[in-house]
Design a protein around this motif. Structure first.
Motif, short mmCIF file in Angstrom:
data_model
loop_
_atom_site.label_atom_id
_atom_site.label_comp_id
_atom_site.label_asym_id
_atom_site.label_seq_id
_atom_site.Cartn_x
_atom_site.Cartn_y
_atom_site.Cartn_z
N GLU A 150 0.81 -1.21 0.00
CA GLU A 150 0.00 0.00 0.00
C GLU A 150 0.85 1.27 0.00
O GLU A 150 0.34 2.34 -0.28
CB GLU A 150 -0.92 0.02 1.23
N ALA A 151 2.13 1.16 0.33
CA ALA A 151 2.91 2.38 0.56
C ALA A 151 4.20 2.50 -0.23
O ALA A 151 4.73 3.60 -0.37
CB ALA A 151 3.24 2.48 2.06
N LEU A 180 -6.40 -5.45 -1.03
CA LEU A 180 -5.96 -4.09 -1.34
C LEU A 180 -7.12 -3.24 -1.82
O LEU A 180 -8.14 -3.76 -2.27
CB LEU A 180 -4.87 -4.12 -2.42
N THR A 181 -6.94 -1.94 -1.76
CA THR A 181 -7.93 -1.05 -2.37
C THR A 181 -7.76 -1.06 -3.88
O THR A 181 -6.69 -1.42 -4.41
CB THR A 181 -7.74 0.38 -1.87
N ALA A 184 -4.80 1.00 -4.85
CA ALA A 184 -3.50 0.37 -4.62
C ALA A 184 -3.21 -0.67 -5.71
O ALA A 184 -2.06 -0.80 -6.16
CB ALA A 184 -3.46 -0.29 -3.24
N ALA A 188 -0.05 -0.35 -8.26
CA ALA A 188 0.95 -1.42 -8.37
C ALA A 188 1.09 -1.88 -9.81
O ALA A 188 2.21 -2.08 -10.31
CB ALA A 188 0.56 -2.58 -7.47
#
Length: 297
Positions: A150-151, A180-181, A184, A188
């Motif tokens: 996520e980051a 995950l959203t 996200a 990715a």
């Protein structure tokens, strides 16, 4: 090794890594021939949780939720590794996103691959302890890449870990996107779309309720709330068309998409056990095309 052996101040490793490995292991123990996917290291990598996790499958072999879990785990693994190991791709870099207890690098005879296992640091630490306890050596061809999906930018972290960005790479991303959203997932894929032309990806995604069958919805209704209670809620459900759009938007061309029934040879569904294909999830195989002006074109 117990999960609690990891530092008490560190996050616990993913529970789903253990349940997925248990499903692969149980397939060899409780299901009849033909074998869909053979992972002989799945049981050893469960450590001292093996008896607990495999007992459910042994005692309730025909339970529809457990049977769907086994079919889900083995079909996606078979689909992915069949495409990875075909002889004509020339790809020798393999990235496993959300690697969990995946054992490809430790059982494969296809030594041409340099394998990059990407996951949360706590899950990786647990896996390495389990490998050591099972007497399984870590080959020099494996690199562990700790990442927060996520980051952190995936491509950058992989290149920092030694992946060659100007040569094609094969990416598997299994059992992750539902956690995950949508933002996200798209970010990715866009990041991964920056790899070299000829790079490929296989990923799976949970279907929305209206695209599932009765078995798929029963599994989701039973397992989804438990995953949420354990701190791993399902966040995203995608139709094949929605995922295809994300892949194209990230620079991939879709090679094939398959439901569970279509993901393996039809002969493998001629069975006498409880395994049946369910409309719960779908798989996509895509590649980064060669275009005029790209290196190597």
């Amino acid at each position: 090794m117990r999960t609690a052996d990891v530092s008490r101040n560190a996050p616990l490793p993913s529970r789903t890594a253990f349940t997925a490995a248990a499903a692969r292991a149980a397939h060899l123990l409780v299901d009849a021939d033909p074998v869909i996917f053979s992972d002989p290291l799945a049981a050893p990598l469960l450590g001292d949780r093996a008896e607990e996790l495999l007992a459910y499958h042994r005692m309730h072999t025909t339970h529809p939720v457990l049977a769907v879990a086994r079919a889900e785990a083995v079909c996606r693994s078979r689909f992915t590794e069949d495409r990875l190991t075909r002889g004509n791709s020339g790809i020798d870099q393999y990235v496993i996103l959300g690697a969990g207890l995946d054992s490809f690098a430790y059982r494969s005879t296809a030594r041409r691959f340099r394998v990059f296992e990407v996951d949360h640091p706590a899950t990786q630490a647990a896996k390495r302890e389990l490998l050591a306890a099972a007497g399984v050596a870590e080959p020099a061809s494996v690199t562990f890449v700790p990442v927060d999906f996520e980051a952190e930018p995936l491509r950058e972290r992989l290149v920092q870990s030694g992946l060659d960005p100007i040569r094609p790479v094969f990416i598997s991303w299994l059992g992750v996107t539902m956690y995950l959203t949508g933002a996200a997932i798209a970010a990715a894929l866009t990041d991964l779309g920056g790899f070299a032309p000829g790079s490929e990806i296989v990923t799976d995604h949970l279907l929305p309720p209206e695209l599932r069958d009765a078995a798929g919805n029963a599994f989701a209704e039973a397992v989804g709330p438990v995953a949420a209670e354990q701190g791993e809620p399902w966040r995203t459900f995608l139709s094949p068309g929605a995922l295809s759009g994300m892949l194209r938007g990230a620079g991939f061309e879709v090679v094939e998409q398959a439901g569970q029934r279509q993901s393996v040879d039809p002969q493998l569904w001629h069975r006498t056990d409880a395994l049946r294909p369910a409309a719960l999830s779908a798989l996509a195989h895509a590649r980064i095309p060669h275009r005029p002006g790209m290196p190597g074109c």
